[in-house]
Enzyme design. Structure first.
Site, PDB file in Angstrom:
ATOM      1  N   ASP A  37       0.836  -1.197   0.000  1.00  0.00           N
ATOM      2  CA  ASP A  37       0.000   0.000   0.000  1.00  0.00           C
ATOM      3  C   ASP A  37       0.873   1.250   0.000  1.00  0.00           C
ATOM      4  O   ASP A  37       2.089   1.187  -0.146  1.00  0.00           O
ATOM      5  CB  ASP A  37      -1.013  -0.037   1.139  1.00  0.00           C
ATOM      6  CG  ASP A  37      -0.355  -0.331   2.459  1.00  0.00           C
ATOM      7  OD1 ASP A  37       0.739   0.228   2.689  1.00  0.00           O
ATOM      8  OD2 ASP A  37      -0.897  -1.125   3.252  1.00  0.00           O
ATOM      9  N   LYS A  69      -4.535   2.617   0.387  1.00  0.00           N
ATOM     10  CA  LYS A  69      -5.674   3.423   0.815  1.00  0.00           C
ATOM     11  C   LYS A  69      -5.192   4.833   1.099  1.00  0.00           C
ATOM     12  O   LYS A  69      -4.189   5.018   1.765  1.00  0.00           O
ATOM     13  CB  LYS A  69      -6.256   2.868   2.112  1.00  0.00           C
ATOM     14  CG  LYS A  69      -7.034   1.608   1.912  1.00  0.00           C
ATOM     15  CD  LYS A  69      -7.658   1.188   3.207  1.00  0.00           C
ATOM     16  CE  LYS A  69      -6.739   0.342   3.929  1.00  0.00           C
ATOM     17  NZ  LYS A  69      -6.701  -0.577   4.774  1.00  0.00           N
ATOM     18  N   MET A  96      -2.194   8.278  12.721  1.00  0.00           N
ATOM     19  CA  MET A  96      -3.328   8.709  11.891  1.00  0.00           C
ATOM     20  C   MET A  96      -4.038   9.916  12.498  1.00  0.00           C
ATOM     21  O   MET A  96      -5.264  10.016  12.440  1.00  0.00           O
ATOM     22  CB  MET A  96      -4.341   7.556  11.724  1.00  0.00           C
ATOM     23  CG  MET A  96      -3.773   6.408  10.929  1.00  0.00           C
ATOM     24  SD  MET A  96      -4.903   5.016  10.809  1.00  0.00           S
ATOM     25  CE  MET A  96      -4.543   4.122  12.294  1.00  0.00           C
TER      26      MET A  96
HETATM   27  N1  SAH Z   1       1.350  -0.317  11.113  1.00  0.00           N
HETATM   28  C1  SAH Z   1       1.871   1.022  10.987  1.00  0.00           C
HETATM   29  C2  SAH Z   1       0.814   2.079  11.240  1.00  0.00           C
HETATM   30  C3  SAH Z   1      -0.242   2.092  10.197  1.00  0.00           C
HETATM   31  S1  SAH Z   1      -1.430   3.346  10.504  1.00  0.00           S
HETATM   32  C4  SAH Z   1       3.050   1.195  11.956  1.00  0.00           C
HETATM   33  O1  SAH Z   1       3.306   0.307  12.771  1.00  0.00           O
HETATM   34  O2  SAH Z   1       3.728   2.217  11.871  1.00  0.00           O
HETATM   35  C5  SAH Z   1      -0.857   4.629   9.465  1.00  0.00           C
HETATM   36  C6  SAH Z   1      -0.242   5.736  10.272  1.00  0.00           C
HETATM   37  O3  SAH Z   1       1.061   5.386  10.679  1.00  0.00           O
HETATM   38  C7  SAH Z   1      -0.070   7.026   9.524  1.00  0.00           C
HETATM   39  O4  SAH Z   1      -1.272   7.773   9.506  1.00  0.00           O
HETATM   40  C8  SAH Z   1       0.978   7.710  10.351  1.00  0.00           C
HETATM   41  O5  SAH Z   1       0.428   8.251  11.523  1.00  0.00           O
HETATM   42  C9  SAH Z   1       1.849   6.553  10.763  1.00  0.00           C
HETATM   43  N2  SAH Z   1       3.013   6.384   9.884  1.00  0.00           N
HETATM   44  C10 SAH Z   1       3.300   5.345   9.090  1.00  0.00           C
HETATM   45  N3  SAH Z   1       4.487   5.527   8.472  1.00  0.00           N
HETATM   46  C11 SAH Z   1       4.954   6.706   8.892  1.00  0.00           C
HETATM   47  C12 SAH Z   1       6.125   7.463   8.629  1.00  0.00           C
HETATM   48  N4  SAH Z   1       7.079   7.021   7.791  1.00  0.00           N
HETATM   49  N5  SAH Z   1       6.278   8.656   9.246  1.00  0.00           N
HETATM   50  C13 SAH Z   1       5.354   9.115  10.103  1.00  0.00           C
HETATM   51  N6  SAH Z   1       4.231   8.444  10.387  1.00  0.00           N
HETATM   52  C14 SAH Z   1       4.020   7.266   9.800  1.00  0.00           C
END
Ligand code: SAH
Length: 491
Positions: free
Chosen positions: A252, A274, A387
Protein backbone atom coordinates in the site's frame (compact mmCIF):
# COMPACT_ATOMS: atom_id res chain seq x y z
CA UNK A 1 24.12 2.14 -14.92
CA UNK A 2 27.42 3.23 -16.45
CA UNK A 3 28.77 -0.25 -17.08
CA UNK A 4 27.29 -3.54 -18.10
CA UNK A 5 28.11 -6.17 -15.49
CA UNK A 6 29.05 -9.43 -17.19
CA UNK A 7 31.25 -12.41 -16.37
CA UNK A 8 33.60 -13.13 -19.23
CA UNK A 9 34.94 -16.58 -20.08
CA UNK A 10 38.64 -15.99 -20.83
CA UNK A 11 39.81 -19.56 -20.23
CA UNK A 12 42.84 -20.26 -22.49
CA UNK A 13 42.41 -16.99 -24.32
CA UNK A 14 45.29 -14.53 -24.77
CA UNK A 15 45.29 -11.45 -22.54
CA UNK A 16 47.89 -8.70 -22.63
CA UNK A 17 49.06 -6.97 -19.47
CA UNK A 18 51.33 -4.05 -20.28
CA UNK A 19 53.43 -2.99 -17.32
CA UNK A 20 55.63 -4.69 -14.73
CA UNK A 21 54.70 -2.89 -11.50
CA UNK A 22 52.33 -3.45 -8.61
CA UNK A 23 49.14 -2.59 -10.46
CA UNK A 24 50.04 -4.79 -13.42
CA UNK A 25 50.79 -7.68 -11.05
CA UNK A 26 47.38 -7.38 -9.39
CA UNK A 27 45.56 -7.40 -12.70
CA UNK A 28 47.64 -10.33 -13.91
CA UNK A 29 46.80 -12.32 -10.80
CA UNK A 30 43.08 -11.84 -11.28
CA UNK A 31 43.19 -12.74 -14.96
CA UNK A 32 45.23 -15.85 -14.25
CA UNK A 33 42.63 -16.96 -11.72
CA UNK A 34 40.06 -16.86 -14.50
CA UNK A 35 42.19 -19.22 -16.61
CA UNK A 36 43.50 -16.89 -19.32
CA UNK A 37 46.92 -17.08 -20.96
CA UNK A 38 48.77 -13.89 -20.16
CA UNK A 39 51.59 -12.06 -21.81
CA UNK A 40 53.11 -9.42 -19.58
CA UNK A 41 54.88 -6.79 -21.64
CA UNK A 42 57.48 -4.98 -19.53
CA UNK A 43 61.23 -4.35 -19.31
CA UNK A 44 61.32 -5.88 -15.86
CA UNK A 45 58.85 -7.62 -13.59
CA UNK A 46 58.75 -6.13 -10.10
CA UNK A 47 58.79 -8.05 -6.84
CA UNK A 48 54.99 -8.08 -6.94
CA UNK A 49 55.12 -10.70 -9.67
CA UNK A 50 57.03 -13.08 -7.45
CA UNK A 51 54.13 -15.41 -6.80
CA UNK A 52 53.03 -15.67 -10.43
CA UNK A 53 56.10 -15.06 -12.60
CA UNK A 54 56.62 -18.82 -13.03
CA UNK A 55 52.99 -19.58 -13.74
CA UNK A 56 52.62 -21.87 -16.73
CA UNK A 57 50.06 -19.59 -18.35
CA UNK A 58 52.16 -16.44 -17.93
CA UNK A 59 54.84 -15.39 -20.35
CA UNK A 60 57.04 -12.35 -20.05
CA UNK A 61 57.91 -10.31 -23.13
CA UNK A 62 60.56 -7.60 -23.25
CA UNK A 63 59.84 -6.92 -26.90
CA UNK A 64 58.20 -3.60 -27.72
CA UNK A 65 54.46 -3.88 -28.03
CA UNK A 66 53.18 -4.41 -31.57
CA UNK A 67 49.79 -3.64 -33.06
CA UNK A 68 49.56 -7.32 -34.01
CA UNK A 69 50.02 -8.48 -30.46
CA UNK A 70 47.25 -6.20 -29.38
CA UNK A 71 44.92 -7.25 -32.16
CA UNK A 72 45.34 -10.90 -31.18
CA UNK A 73 44.37 -10.33 -27.54
CA UNK A 74 40.97 -10.90 -25.98
CA UNK A 75 41.59 -8.08 -23.52
CA UNK A 76 44.32 -5.52 -22.91
CA UNK A 77 45.38 -4.02 -19.61
CA UNK A 78 47.39 -0.80 -19.85
CA UNK A 79 49.05 -0.77 -16.46
CA UNK A 80 52.33 1.13 -16.81
CA UNK A 81 51.07 3.68 -14.32
CA UNK A 82 52.28 6.34 -16.76
CA UNK A 83 49.30 8.25 -18.17
CA UNK A 84 50.90 8.99 -21.53
CA UNK A 85 52.13 5.49 -22.26
CA UNK A 86 48.87 4.00 -21.05
CA UNK A 87 46.86 6.38 -23.23
CA UNK A 88 48.92 5.36 -26.26
CA UNK A 89 48.23 1.69 -25.54
CA UNK A 90 44.57 2.45 -25.14
CA UNK A 91 44.55 4.11 -28.59
CA UNK A 92 46.23 1.10 -30.16
CA UNK A 93 43.71 -1.24 -28.55
CA UNK A 94 40.78 0.86 -29.65
CA UNK A 95 42.14 0.94 -33.23
CA UNK A 96 42.28 -2.83 -33.10
CA UNK A 97 38.77 -3.09 -31.62
CA UNK A 98 40.03 -4.82 -28.48
CA UNK A 99 38.55 -3.95 -25.08
CA UNK A 100 41.05 -2.14 -22.89
CA UNK A 101 41.38 -1.34 -19.21
CA UNK A 102 43.59 1.58 -18.21
CA UNK A 103 44.79 1.43 -14.63
CA UNK A 104 43.46 4.21 -12.39
CA UNK A 105 41.75 6.01 -15.29
CA UNK A 106 38.13 4.79 -15.33
CA UNK A 107 37.14 7.33 -17.98
CA UNK A 108 39.67 5.84 -20.38
CA UNK A 109 38.49 2.29 -19.83
CA UNK A 110 36.26 0.10 -21.95
CA UNK A 111 35.82 -2.11 -18.92
CA UNK A 112 36.66 -1.65 -15.26
CA UNK A 113 37.62 -4.19 -12.66
CA UNK A 114 35.17 -4.79 -9.81
CA UNK A 115 36.12 -5.67 -6.26
CA UNK A 116 35.77 -9.43 -6.21
CA UNK A 117 34.60 -11.76 -3.50
CA UNK A 118 35.74 -15.18 -4.60
CA UNK A 119 33.89 -18.23 -3.29
CA UNK A 120 34.56 -20.18 -6.44
CA UNK A 121 32.32 -21.08 -8.23
CA UNK A 122 30.32 -18.37 -6.47
CA UNK A 123 31.77 -14.98 -7.43
CA UNK A 124 30.47 -11.62 -6.28
CA UNK A 125 31.67 -8.56 -8.16
CA UNK A 126 31.12 -5.08 -6.74
CA UNK A 127 31.56 -1.87 -8.62
CA UNK A 128 30.96 1.79 -7.90
CA UNK A 129 31.33 2.52 -11.64
CA UNK A 130 34.72 3.97 -10.81
CA UNK A 131 33.25 6.59 -8.46
CA UNK A 132 34.67 5.11 -5.27
CA UNK A 133 36.69 1.91 -5.47
CA UNK A 134 37.30 2.24 -1.72
CA UNK A 135 33.59 2.03 -1.01
CA UNK A 136 33.36 -1.03 -3.24
CA UNK A 137 36.20 -2.60 -1.26
CA UNK A 138 34.50 -1.78 2.03
CA UNK A 139 31.34 -3.50 0.86
CA UNK A 140 33.42 -6.43 -0.21
CA UNK A 141 34.94 -6.61 3.28
CA UNK A 142 31.48 -6.72 4.81
CA UNK A 143 30.40 -9.49 2.49
CA UNK A 144 33.58 -11.39 3.32
CA UNK A 145 32.37 -11.46 6.89
CA UNK A 146 28.80 -12.51 6.15
CA UNK A 147 29.14 -15.02 3.32
CA UNK A 148 30.72 -18.16 4.71
CA UNK A 149 33.64 -19.61 2.80
CA UNK A 150 31.65 -22.85 2.46
CA UNK A 151 29.15 -21.14 0.16
CA UNK A 152 31.49 -21.89 -2.69
CA UNK A 153 31.05 -25.60 -1.92
CA UNK A 154 27.30 -25.11 -1.71
CA UNK A 155 27.24 -23.49 -5.15
CA UNK A 156 29.36 -26.33 -6.52
CA UNK A 157 26.97 -28.90 -4.99
CA UNK A 158 23.99 -27.23 -6.66
CA UNK A 159 25.94 -27.10 -9.92
CA UNK A 160 26.53 -30.87 -9.73
CA UNK A 161 22.87 -31.67 -9.03
CA UNK A 162 21.33 -29.22 -11.45
CA UNK A 163 20.92 -31.52 -14.39
CA UNK A 164 19.03 -34.22 -12.56
CA UNK A 165 16.72 -31.68 -10.94
CA UNK A 166 16.08 -29.96 -14.26
CA UNK A 167 15.28 -33.30 -15.83
CA UNK A 168 12.48 -33.96 -13.32
CA UNK A 169 11.01 -30.55 -12.50
CA UNK A 170 9.61 -28.05 -14.96
CA UNK A 171 11.30 -24.65 -15.25
CA UNK A 172 10.00 -21.60 -13.36
CA UNK A 173 8.23 -21.89 -10.02
CA UNK A 174 8.58 -25.67 -9.42
CA UNK A 175 12.34 -25.63 -9.90
CA UNK A 176 12.85 -22.39 -8.07
CA UNK A 177 10.83 -23.60 -5.15
CA UNK A 178 12.71 -26.87 -4.97
CA UNK A 179 16.06 -25.12 -4.93
CA UNK A 180 14.94 -22.60 -2.34
CA UNK A 181 13.81 -25.47 -0.15
CA UNK A 182 17.23 -27.08 -0.59
CA UNK A 183 19.23 -23.90 -0.02
CA UNK A 184 17.27 -22.74 2.99
CA UNK A 185 16.90 -26.11 4.67
CA UNK A 186 18.79 -29.04 6.15
CA UNK A 187 20.27 -30.17 2.83
CA UNK A 188 22.30 -26.97 2.56
CA UNK A 189 23.29 -27.34 6.19
CA UNK A 190 24.68 -30.79 5.40
CA UNK A 191 26.76 -29.39 2.53
CA UNK A 192 28.05 -26.55 4.68
CA UNK A 193 29.26 -29.04 7.28
CA UNK A 194 31.04 -31.04 4.60
CA UNK A 195 28.58 -33.97 4.35
CA UNK A 196 28.08 -33.71 0.60
CA UNK A 197 27.23 -37.38 0.05
CA UNK A 198 24.49 -37.37 2.70
CA UNK A 199 23.19 -34.12 1.27
CA UNK A 200 22.91 -35.66 -2.16
CA UNK A 201 21.02 -38.65 -0.78
CA UNK A 202 18.59 -36.26 0.92
CA UNK A 203 18.22 -34.25 -2.25
CA UNK A 204 17.44 -37.38 -4.26
CA UNK A 205 14.79 -38.34 -1.71
CA UNK A 206 13.21 -34.88 -1.80
CA UNK A 207 13.15 -34.94 -5.58
CA UNK A 208 11.54 -38.39 -5.62
CA UNK A 209 8.89 -37.28 -3.13
CA UNK A 210 7.96 -34.26 -5.21
CA UNK A 211 7.75 -36.06 -8.51
CA UNK A 212 5.65 -38.79 -6.90
CA UNK A 213 3.23 -36.38 -5.28
CA UNK A 214 3.02 -34.25 -8.40
CA UNK A 215 3.95 -30.61 -8.58
CA UNK A 216 0.35 -29.51 -8.29
CA UNK A 217 0.51 -30.13 -4.55
CA UNK A 218 2.66 -27.00 -4.12
CA UNK A 219 1.04 -25.15 -1.24
CA UNK A 220 0.75 -21.42 -1.17
CA UNK A 221 1.32 -19.38 1.94
CA UNK A 222 1.10 -15.79 3.09
CA UNK A 223 3.78 -13.68 4.73
CA UNK A 224 2.42 -10.73 6.64
CA UNK A 225 5.55 -8.64 6.88
CA UNK A 226 6.18 -5.41 8.76
CA UNK A 227 8.36 -3.29 6.50
CA UNK A 228 9.12 -0.53 9.00
CA UNK A 229 8.41 3.16 8.48
CA UNK A 230 10.40 3.64 5.26
CA UNK A 231 14.17 3.35 5.55
CA UNK A 232 14.91 -0.09 4.04
CA UNK A 233 17.81 -0.48 6.49
CA UNK A 234 15.21 -0.97 9.20
CA UNK A 235 13.97 -4.29 7.80
CA UNK A 236 14.64 -7.45 9.75
CA UNK A 237 16.67 -10.23 8.13
CA UNK A 238 13.57 -12.39 8.16
CA UNK A 239 11.51 -9.73 6.42
CA UNK A 240 14.16 -9.42 3.74
CA UNK A 241 14.31 -13.18 3.22
CA UNK A 242 10.55 -13.47 2.78
CA UNK A 243 10.38 -10.36 0.60
CA UNK A 244 12.81 -12.02 -1.76
CA UNK A 245 10.98 -15.32 -1.71
CA UNK A 246 7.51 -14.04 -2.59
CA UNK A 247 5.83 -14.70 -5.96
CA UNK A 248 3.31 -11.89 -5.53
CA UNK A 249 3.29 -8.77 -3.37
CA UNK A 250 0.37 -6.78 -2.02
CA UNK A 251 1.48 -3.35 -0.86
CA UNK A 252 0.00 0.00 0.00
CA UNK A 253 0.83 3.68 0.10
CA UNK A 254 3.08 3.44 3.14
CA UNK A 255 5.56 1.28 1.28
CA UNK A 256 8.57 3.12 -0.09
CA UNK A 257 9.95 2.47 -3.58
CA UNK A 258 13.26 1.56 -1.97
CA UNK A 259 11.52 -1.34 -0.25
CA UNK A 260 9.67 -2.49 -3.33
CA UNK A 261 12.95 -2.66 -5.19
CA UNK A 262 13.92 -5.51 -2.89
CA UNK A 263 11.13 -7.68 -4.27
CA UNK A 264 12.15 -10.22 -6.92
CA UNK A 265 11.89 -8.68 -10.34
CA UNK A 266 9.60 -11.39 -11.70
CA UNK A 267 7.21 -11.15 -8.75
CA UNK A 268 3.77 -9.69 -9.41
CA UNK A 269 3.00 -6.43 -7.58
CA UNK A 270 -0.53 -5.50 -6.58
CA UNK A 271 -1.30 -2.08 -5.15
CA UNK A 272 -4.06 -2.22 -2.54
CA UNK A 273 -3.35 1.19 -1.05
CA UNK A 274 -5.67 3.42 0.81
CA UNK A 275 -5.68 7.16 1.09
CA UNK A 276 -7.37 8.44 4.24
CA UNK A 277 -10.63 9.17 2.49
CA UNK A 278 -10.61 7.20 -0.67
CA UNK A 279 -10.65 3.51 0.09
CA UNK A 280 -9.13 1.77 -2.89
CA UNK A 281 -9.71 -1.74 -1.65
CA UNK A 282 -11.74 -2.65 1.42
CA UNK A 283 -10.04 -4.74 4.05
CA UNK A 284 -12.32 -7.74 3.49
CA UNK A 285 -11.43 -7.75 -0.15
CA UNK A 286 -7.70 -7.68 0.59
CA UNK A 287 -8.21 -10.69 2.83
CA UNK A 288 -10.12 -12.50 0.09
CA UNK A 289 -7.41 -11.70 -2.44
CA UNK A 290 -4.74 -13.09 -0.10
CA UNK A 291 -6.71 -16.30 0.25
CA UNK A 292 -7.28 -16.65 -3.49
CA UNK A 293 -3.63 -16.04 -4.41
CA UNK A 294 -2.38 -18.49 -1.78
CA UNK A 295 -4.86 -21.13 -3.02
CA UNK A 296 -3.27 -20.78 -6.46
CA UNK A 297 -0.14 -22.15 -4.78
CA UNK A 298 1.67 -18.84 -4.67
CA UNK A 299 3.83 -17.37 -1.93
CA UNK A 300 2.06 -14.17 -1.15
CA UNK A 301 3.75 -11.25 0.57
CA UNK A 302 1.52 -8.77 2.33
CA UNK A 303 3.86 -5.88 2.99
CA UNK A 304 2.71 -3.55 5.74
CA UNK A 305 4.13 -0.19 6.76
CA UNK A 306 5.62 -0.27 10.26
CA UNK A 307 4.48 -3.26 12.29
CA UNK A 308 1.56 -5.33 10.99
CA UNK A 309 -0.03 -5.63 14.42
CA UNK A 310 0.12 -1.94 15.35
CA UNK A 311 -2.80 -0.12 13.74
CA UNK A 312 -2.07 -2.23 10.70
CA UNK A 313 -5.23 -4.35 10.69
CA UNK A 314 -2.92 -7.30 10.29
CA UNK A 315 -5.04 -9.20 12.77
CA UNK A 316 -8.12 -8.97 10.57
CA UNK A 317 -6.25 -10.16 7.51
CA UNK A 318 -4.85 -13.24 9.18
CA UNK A 319 -8.21 -14.08 10.72
CA UNK A 320 -9.48 -14.56 7.20
CA UNK A 321 -6.41 -16.66 6.35
CA UNK A 322 -6.83 -18.80 9.44
CA UNK A 323 -10.50 -19.42 8.62
CA UNK A 324 -9.53 -20.48 5.10
CA UNK A 325 -6.79 -22.79 6.42
CA UNK A 326 -3.99 -20.93 4.62
CA UNK A 327 -0.58 -21.19 6.29
CA UNK A 328 0.92 -17.82 7.18
CA UNK A 329 3.82 -16.19 8.96
CA UNK A 330 3.82 -12.80 10.65
CA UNK A 331 7.04 -10.81 10.79
CA UNK A 332 7.20 -7.83 13.14
CA UNK A 333 8.47 -4.52 11.89
CA UNK A 334 9.70 -1.29 13.41
CA UNK A 335 6.60 0.70 14.07
CA UNK A 336 6.56 4.35 13.00
CA UNK A 337 6.52 5.47 16.65
CA UNK A 338 9.92 3.96 17.39
CA UNK A 339 11.20 4.89 13.94
CA UNK A 340 10.17 8.52 14.45
CA UNK A 341 11.51 8.56 17.95
CA UNK A 342 14.96 7.37 16.93
CA UNK A 343 15.27 9.44 13.78
CA UNK A 344 13.92 12.65 15.33
CA UNK A 345 15.88 12.34 18.58
CA UNK A 346 12.83 12.09 20.83
CA UNK A 347 13.01 9.18 23.28
CA UNK A 348 9.55 7.85 24.08
CA UNK A 349 10.37 7.16 27.72
CA UNK A 350 12.89 8.85 29.98
CA UNK A 351 13.54 8.68 33.73
CA UNK A 352 12.83 12.38 34.21
CA UNK A 353 10.00 12.77 31.72
CA UNK A 354 7.90 9.74 30.95
CA UNK A 355 7.50 6.38 32.65
CA UNK A 356 4.92 5.17 30.21
CA UNK A 357 4.09 5.56 26.57
CA UNK A 358 0.69 5.14 24.97
CA UNK A 359 -0.02 4.52 21.31
CA UNK A 360 -3.42 5.70 20.14
CA UNK A 361 -5.10 6.36 16.84
CA UNK A 362 -6.49 9.79 16.11
CA UNK A 363 -8.56 8.44 13.29
CA UNK A 364 -11.94 9.45 14.69
CA UNK A 365 -15.34 8.07 13.86
CA UNK A 366 -17.27 10.51 11.60
CA UNK A 367 -14.58 13.16 12.08
CA UNK A 368 -14.91 13.09 15.90
CA UNK A 369 -12.41 11.88 18.44
CA UNK A 370 -13.46 9.16 20.79
CA UNK A 371 -10.64 8.80 23.31
CA UNK A 372 -10.09 7.84 26.92
CA UNK A 373 -9.11 11.30 28.13
CA UNK A 374 -8.58 10.35 31.77
CA UNK A 375 -5.76 8.02 30.73
CA UNK A 376 -4.31 10.42 28.17
CA UNK A 377 -3.97 13.32 30.60
CA UNK A 378 -1.83 11.45 33.15
CA UNK A 379 1.49 13.14 33.92
CA UNK A 380 4.87 11.51 33.20
CA UNK A 381 3.84 9.77 30.06
CA UNK A 382 4.21 10.15 26.32
CA UNK A 383 1.25 9.92 23.97
CA UNK A 384 1.93 8.88 20.39
CA UNK A 385 -0.87 9.44 17.93
CA UNK A 386 -1.08 7.48 14.70
CA UNK A 387 -3.33 8.71 11.89
CA UNK A 388 -3.91 11.92 13.80
CA UNK A 389 -2.98 14.59 11.27
CA UNK A 390 -6.49 15.20 9.94
CA UNK A 391 -7.84 15.77 13.44
CA UNK A 392 -4.78 17.52 14.88
CA UNK A 393 -6.65 20.71 15.61
CA UNK A 394 -9.43 18.88 17.47
CA UNK A 395 -6.92 16.69 19.26
CA UNK A 396 -4.71 19.45 20.65
CA UNK A 397 -7.79 21.56 21.39
CA UNK A 398 -9.39 18.74 23.42
CA UNK A 399 -6.20 18.13 25.38
CA UNK A 400 -6.20 21.78 26.46
CA UNK A 401 -9.97 21.93 27.03
CA UNK A 402 -9.70 18.95 29.36
CA UNK A 403 -7.00 20.50 31.47
CA UNK A 404 -3.65 19.82 29.81
CA UNK A 405 -1.04 22.59 30.02
CA UNK A 406 -1.17 24.49 26.69
CA UNK A 407 2.64 24.74 26.79
CA UNK A 408 3.01 20.95 26.88
CA UNK A 409 5.56 20.16 24.17
CA UNK A 410 4.38 18.23 21.12
CA UNK A 411 5.88 17.33 17.78
CA UNK A 412 4.80 16.08 14.39
CA UNK A 413 7.15 13.88 12.39
CA UNK A 414 6.34 13.52 8.72
CA UNK A 415 7.84 10.79 6.55
CA UNK A 416 9.79 9.47 9.49
CA UNK A 417 13.07 7.68 8.67
CA UNK A 418 12.82 8.62 5.00
CA UNK A 419 15.10 11.02 3.22
CA UNK A 420 12.33 13.63 3.22
CA UNK A 421 11.65 13.39 6.95
CA UNK A 422 10.42 16.64 8.48
CA UNK A 423 9.94 17.47 12.12
CA UNK A 424 7.74 20.24 13.48
CA UNK A 425 8.14 21.00 17.17
CA UNK A 426 5.74 23.15 19.18
CA UNK A 427 3.29 23.03 22.05
CA UNK A 428 -0.30 21.88 22.33
CA UNK A 429 -1.26 25.53 21.77
CA UNK A 430 0.67 26.22 18.59
CA UNK A 431 1.40 22.85 16.96
CA UNK A 432 -1.57 22.94 14.62
CA UNK A 433 -0.64 26.37 13.23
CA UNK A 434 2.97 25.38 12.76
CA UNK A 435 2.00 22.18 10.99
CA UNK A 436 -0.39 24.04 8.74
CA UNK A 437 2.26 26.60 7.93
CA UNK A 438 4.77 23.88 7.10
CA UNK A 439 2.16 22.23 4.86
CA UNK A 440 2.67 18.83 6.43
CA UNK A 441 0.79 16.22 4.43
CA UNK A 442 1.77 12.94 6.03
CA UNK A 443 2.18 10.20 6.70
CA UNK A 444 2.82 11.84 10.02
CA UNK A 445 2.95 10.90 13.64
CA UNK A 446 2.22 13.11 16.64
CA UNK A 447 4.26 12.84 19.83
CA UNK A 448 2.93 14.63 22.91
CA UNK A 449 4.89 14.95 26.15
CA UNK A 450 7.87 16.65 27.73
CA UNK A 451 10.21 14.11 26.10
CA UNK A 452 9.88 16.32 23.03
CA UNK A 453 12.15 18.90 24.72
CA UNK A 454 14.98 16.34 24.66
CA UNK A 455 15.15 16.71 20.91
CA UNK A 456 17.26 19.84 21.44
CA UNK A 457 19.91 17.67 23.10
CA UNK A 458 19.55 14.48 21.16
CA UNK A 459 18.83 15.69 17.68
CA UNK A 460 21.95 14.37 16.10
CA UNK A 461 20.67 15.18 12.66
CA UNK A 462 20.53 18.95 12.71
CA UNK A 463 22.28 19.59 9.40
CA UNK A 464 25.79 20.90 9.84
CA UNK A 465 26.02 19.97 13.52
CA UNK A 466 29.34 18.61 14.71
CA UNK A 467 27.83 15.23 15.48
CA UNK A 468 26.31 14.74 12.07
CA UNK A 469 29.58 15.72 10.40
CA UNK A 470 31.44 13.18 12.49
CA UNK A 471 29.23 10.33 11.27
CA UNK A 472 28.44 7.26 13.34
CA UNK A 473 25.20 5.67 14.36
CA UNK A 474 24.00 7.38 17.47
CA UNK A 475 20.37 6.45 17.11
CA UNK A 476 20.93 3.18 15.38
CA UNK A 477 20.43 4.86 12.05
CA UNK A 478 22.37 4.67 8.84
CA UNK A 479 25.54 6.71 8.49
CA UNK A 480 24.09 8.66 5.62
CA UNK A 481 22.48 11.75 7.21
CA UNK A 482 18.88 12.41 6.32
CA UNK A 483 18.02 15.60 4.62
CA UNK A 484 15.96 16.87 7.52
CA UNK A 485 14.19 20.12 6.85
CA UNK A 486 13.95 21.90 10.17
CA UNK A 487 10.85 23.88 10.95
CA UNK A 488 11.66 23.79 14.52
CA UNK A 489 10.52 26.52 16.87
CA UNK A 490 12.23 25.36 20.03
CA UNK A 491 15.71 24.29 18.96
N1 SAH B 1 1.35 -0.32 11.11
C1 SAH B 1 1.87 1.02 10.99
C2 SAH B 1 0.81 2.08 11.24
C3 SAH B 1 -0.24 2.09 10.20
S1 SAH B 1 -1.43 3.35 10.50
C4 SAH B 1 3.05 1.20 11.96
O1 SAH B 1 3.31 0.31 12.77
O2 SAH B 1 3.73 2.22 11.87
C5 SAH B 1 -0.86 4.63 9.46
C6 SAH B 1 -0.24 5.74 10.27
O3 SAH B 1 1.06 5.39 10.68
C7 SAH B 1 -0.07 7.03 9.52
O4 SAH B 1 -1.27 7.77 9.51
C8 SAH B 1 0.98 7.71 10.35
O5 SAH B 1 0.43 8.25 11.52
C9 SAH B 1 1.85 6.55 10.76
N2 SAH B 1 3.01 6.38 9.88
C10 SAH B 1 3.30 5.34 9.09
N3 SAH B 1 4.49 5.53 8.47
C11 SAH B 1 4.95 6.71 8.89
C12 SAH B 1 6.13 7.46 8.63
N4 SAH B 1 7.08 7.02 7.79
N5 SAH B 1 6.28 8.66 9.25
C13 SAH B 1 5.35 9.11 10.10
N6 SAH B 1 4.23 8.44 10.39
C14 SAH B 1 4.02 7.27 9.80
Amino acid sequence: MDHLPIFLDVRDRPVLVVGGGTVAARKAEMVLRAGARITVVAEELSEDFRGIADHERLSHSRQPLTAEAIAGAALVYAANEDPEIDAAIRDLARDAGVLVNVADAPLNCDFIMPAVLDRDPLVIAISSSGASPILARMIKARLEATIPAAYGRLAAFVGRCRDKVSARLSPGAPRRRFWEGVLEGPIADLVLTGADAEAETELDAALAAITKGGEATARGEVYLVGAGPGDPDLLTFKALRLIQRADVVLYDRLIDDGLLNLVRRDAERIYVGKMAKDHTMPQQEIGRLLVRLAREGRRVLRLKGGDPFIFGRGGEEIEQLARAGIPFQVVPGITSATGSSAYAGIPLTHRDHAHACIFITGHGKDGRLDLDWKTLLQPFQTVVVYMGLLLLKELTGEFIARGADPTLPAAVIENATRRNQRVVVGTLADLYDKVTEADIKGPALIIIGTVVTLRGKLNWYTPGSAASAAGGALHGVSVDPLDVAEIDGSD
